[in-house]
Write a protein that holds these residues in place. Structure first.
Motif, short mmCIF file in Angstrom:
data_model
loop_
_atom_site.label_atom_id
_atom_site.label_comp_id
_atom_site.label_asym_id
_atom_site.label_seq_id
_atom_site.Cartn_x
_atom_site.Cartn_y
_atom_site.Cartn_z
N GLU A 1 -8.03 3.25 -13.87
CA GLU A 1 -8.02 3.16 -12.59
C GLU A 1 -6.31 2.41 -12.44
O GLU A 1 -5.67 2.83 -11.46
CB GLU A 1 -8.98 2.67 -11.71
CG GLU A 1 -10.30 3.01 -11.97
CD GLU A 1 -10.50 4.10 -10.72
OE1 GLU A 1 -9.78 4.02 -9.81
OE2 GLU A 1 -11.29 4.65 -10.93
N LYS A 2 -6.25 1.35 -13.27
CA LYS A 2 -4.87 0.44 -12.89
C LYS A 2 -4.06 0.63 -13.97
O LYS A 2 -4.60 0.84 -15.21
CB LYS A 2 -5.57 -0.89 -12.83
CG LYS A 2 -6.20 -1.18 -11.61
CD LYS A 2 -6.80 -2.81 -11.38
CE LYS A 2 -7.25 -2.81 -10.31
NZ LYS A 2 -7.81 -4.45 -10.21
N ASN B 1 0.78 -1.19 -0.13
CA ASN B 1 0.02 0.23 -0.06
C ASN B 1 0.68 1.24 -0.12
O ASN B 1 1.92 1.17 0.58
CB ASN B 1 -0.73 0.01 1.23
CG ASN B 1 -2.11 -0.96 1.25
OD1 ASN B 1 -2.63 -1.27 -0.09
ND2 ASN B 1 -2.28 -1.82 2.18
N SER B 2 0.50 2.14 -0.65
CA SER B 2 1.22 3.29 -0.74
C SER B 2 0.82 4.07 0.37
O SER B 2 -0.35 3.93 1.17
CB SER B 2 0.85 4.18 -2.21
OG SER B 2 -0.41 4.55 -2.03
N ASN C 1 -1.01 6.82 0.47
CA ASN C 1 -2.24 7.50 0.62
C ASN C 1 -3.36 6.17 0.16
O ASN C 1 -4.45 6.65 -0.22
CB ASN C 1 -2.44 8.65 -0.48
CG ASN C 1 -2.04 8.08 -1.90
OD1 ASN C 1 -0.94 7.66 -2.05
ND2 ASN C 1 -2.62 8.73 -2.99
N ARG D 1 -4.59 8.55 -10.67
CA ARG D 1 -3.80 9.75 -10.99
C ARG D 1 -2.58 9.16 -11.99
O ARG D 1 -2.47 9.67 -13.01
CB ARG D 1 -3.11 10.28 -9.80
CG ARG D 1 -4.10 10.94 -8.90
CD ARG D 1 -3.34 11.57 -7.56
NE ARG D 1 -4.38 12.32 -6.75
CZ ARG D 1 -4.76 11.46 -5.65
NH1 ARG D 1 -4.78 10.25 -5.67
NH2 ARG D 1 -5.73 12.05 -4.86
N ILE E 1 -0.45 -1.47 -10.47
CA ILE E 1 -0.73 -0.19 -9.50
C ILE E 1 -2.19 0.62 -9.74
O ILE E 1 -2.59 0.92 -10.95
CB ILE E 1 0.05 1.00 -9.88
CG1 ILE E 1 1.65 0.62 -9.53
CG2 ILE E 1 0.01 2.16 -8.81
CD1 ILE E 1 2.77 1.62 -9.74
N ASP E 2 -2.90 0.51 -8.81
CA ASP E 2 -4.34 1.17 -8.75
C ASP E 2 -4.25 2.49 -8.22
O ASP E 2 -4.31 2.60 -6.96
CB ASP E 2 -5.17 0.02 -7.79
CG ASP E 2 -6.59 0.43 -7.87
OD1 ASP E 2 -7.03 1.45 -8.47
OD2 ASP E 2 -7.56 -0.56 -7.47
N ASP E 3 -4.23 3.43 -9.23
CA ASP E 3 -4.04 4.71 -8.80
C ASP E 3 -4.59 5.58 -9.93
O ASP E 3 -4.10 5.65 -11.12
CB ASP E 3 -2.66 5.10 -8.52
CG ASP E 3 -2.43 6.51 -8.18
OD1 ASP E 3 -3.24 7.37 -8.52
OD2 ASP E 3 -1.40 6.74 -7.47
N ASP F 1 -3.27 3.79 -1.94
CA ASP F 1 -3.17 3.01 -3.37
C ASP F 1 -2.55 1.63 -3.22
O ASP F 1 -1.55 1.40 -2.49
CB ASP F 1 -2.62 3.62 -4.38
CG ASP F 1 -3.04 5.19 -4.72
OD1 ASP F 1 -4.34 5.29 -4.86
OD2 ASP F 1 -2.30 6.29 -4.71
N THR F 2 -3.11 0.83 -4.08
CA THR F 2 -2.64 -0.65 -4.16
C THR F 2 -1.24 -0.99 -5.09
O THR F 2 -1.62 -0.55 -6.39
CB THR F 2 -3.68 -1.67 -4.28
OG1 THR F 2 -4.64 -1.70 -3.32
CG2 THR F 2 -3.06 -3.11 -4.25
#
Length: 542
Positions: A355-356, A219-220, A222, A386, A382-384, A224-225
């Motif tokens: 998203e990923k 986990n980041s 913030n 941004r 990466i599920d982020d 994110d996975t």
């Protein structure tokens, strides 16, 4: 046009990169760390330049190392000639770069080392421009018996600071002519896992398949996975084929939900997709061992279900790959980057559901994603949203600027026209957050809105447009401060933070992060309670 899940078959406005922007004067915002990732893309214009911003960025990354840092550098090939990452921006000064770092280490006599890797099948292996100081602490992978396995990772690791991964080899062409990504990750647990694998290589263990148990999930800061996979080491000690002509032990490798290979991971993410898939892929190979029909089947099934699927890839005029290209083109917009690229279309990334992001070193091939004795590779999921937004911006940049022609089969779904902007945007301040409201866009293919917050005026024309506004190789140039840790001096030997375009702001990073994502075309409100990707707003912010 047919609307499915708020997406029409038109492509362009599935990527709603900037519909909302507002100016907030933020008072007493505490100092904060930069977000946990930064991604740098090559210009990818099929033109090998002598020096590029990407090359300078990698050089600056090396310059973050001290004499007490261990440095690991992995590249499938290092090319030839002057390369800033090795020789520095000014070779005569010997003040930055791997050579300079090696010299400093020798003078300081530290216990730490520099480990440099290259595949030994490439011309020259580790380049001669590396000093003897580095070569004494480097390892070139021994040749493999059947000639199929390679050390194919592209990595720069400085423990405790960052890891850079992606498709970019450390060569001039990779940093300029070829489309490539270099993703910097600053999450300590992820860095540590990369270091563990690098130390395994340094000890002389290659192409092993010894890891067991669940894959690596992180986990980041913030939330994110981050999923991290090394092939073939993370194949869960399950044989998954061995070289050309050998059947996969498990039969339909890649089709089993429990498949531990990198291909199995890609298949799983595609199966779980709800809305869209965009791909920028060096090559799909078609063979019994790779069983790329699984990837093909998932992409086609998504399109058949009304989900938006698009991509571009490099067929290399290979007959099996071309047959797969033809089948994909009958199903969805699948552009062949073989034209105009005379250099390889080298990136290996997918964006799922906006998203990923799936990226890393592995090609979509048997040796890259399946075989037990295949290449040493790494892949991250990466599920982020941004990060997904940035990869989608690069996808649009490539298709807009490099004239990768429509596939000519059926309707062209890639769209350049923006959606109709929302109206009546208002922001109301409370003691702890901002409440934003608007009238929804009437465009039927809008899927989400992004909200930005900044202490500076936001140029809505530049956010997410995929345009190199200043002609310097960067796209979406919005001044947000030193989020990338890279000083933007115009002088190639200058690592200071200059005001490049004389607008009063120094060290202008090429884009800014959206703070909030609000899904759904009919959505009309959002709450902004943080800034700089999750940092709390100070009390009394207005």
């Amino acid at each position: 046009m047919r609307e499915i899940d708020n997406i029409t078959r038109r492509c362009g406005t599935i990527i709603v990169l900037s519909l909302l922007s507002f100016l907030l004067f933020v008072c007493e915002v505490p100092a904060s760390a930069a977000p946990w990732w930064w991604v740098h893309f090559s210009k990818g214009d099929d033109n090998s330049a002598a020096t590029s911003n990407t090359e300078r960025w990698l050089e600056f990354a090396v310059n973050n190392a001290t004499v007490n840092d261990t440095v690991y550098a992995f590249s499938f090939t290092w090319g030839s000639g002057n390369w800033d990452m090795i020789n520095g921006l000014d070779p005569s000064a010997n003040n930055v770069g791997l050579n300079a770092l090696a010299s400093a280490k020798i003078e300081a006599d530290p216990c730490n080392y520099i480990f440099v890797d290259s595949d030994d099948s490439t011309t020259g292996g580790v380049p001669g421009s590396l000093t003897a100081d580095i070569n004494n602490d480097s390892r070139i992978e021994p040749g493999s018996p059947n000639g199929q396995e390679d050390s194919h990772n592209k990595l720069l690791i400085i423990p405790g600071k960052f890891v850079i991964t992606g498709s970019m080899n450390f060569t001039v062409g990779a940093a300029t002519a070829q489309p490539n990504d270099a993703l910097e990750i600053r999450v300590p647990s992820v860095i540590n896992r990369y270091v563990e694998q690098a130390e395994e290589f340094r000890a002389g263990t290659w192409h092993d398949n010894t890891a067991t148990g669940p894959p690596y999930y992180f986990n980041s800061p913030n939330g994110d996975t981050i999923e991290l996979y090394f092939g073939p080491d993370d194949n869960n000690n399950i044989p998954t084929g061995s070289g050309p002509g050998n059947a996969d032990a498990g039969g339909d490798v890649g089709g089993d939900p429990a498949d531990p290979t990198i291909l199995g991971v890609v298949d799983r993410v595609l199966r779980e997709a709800n809305q869209s898939a965009f791909y920028m892929v060096n090559i799909f190979t078609s063979s019994d061992e790779f069983d790329s029909a699984n990837v093909e089947a998932h992409l086609k099934a998504m399109a058949n279900a009304g989900k938006l699927v698009e991509g571009c890839w490099y067929s290399l005029d290979n007959s099996p790959a071309n047959a797969m290209r033809d089948r994909l083109q009958l199903n969805h917009e699948s552009r062949d980057a073989n034209t105009p690229y005379t250099n390889a279309f080298h990136i290996k990334a997918m964006v799922i559901d906006q998203e990923k992001v799936i990226t890393g070193s592995a090609n979509y091939s048997a040796s890259g994603m399946v075989w037990t004795d295949g290449n040493d590779e790494n892949k991250v999921v990466i599920d982020d949203f941004r990060l997904a937004r940035k990869y989608l911006a690069y996808y649009r940049y490539l298709l807009n600027t490099q004239v990768i022609a429509p596939d000519g089969v059926g309707a062209n779904t890639f769209e350049t026209a923006p959606p109709i902007a929302p109206t009546n945007f208002t922001v109301t301040a409370t003691p702890t957050y901002f409440n934003a409201t608007w009238t929804a866009s009437p465009s039927t293919d809008v899927t989400r809105y992004f909200l930005f917050i900044s202490t500076s005026n936001i140029d809505t024309k530049a956010i997410g447009d995929g345009i190199d506004n200043e002609g310097d190789g960067y796209i979406d140039e919005d001044p947000v401060g030193d989020a990338d840790f890279f000083a933007s001096g115009t002088d190639l030997g200058d690592m200071t933070a200059n005001d490049d375009d004389a607008d009063g702001s120094s060290d202008e990073d090429p884009w800014m992060y959206p703070e909030v994502q609000v899904k759904g075309r009919s959505s009309t409100s959002g709450v902004i309670s943080t800034q700089n990707v999750g940092d709390a707003l100070a009390s009394g912010t207005n």
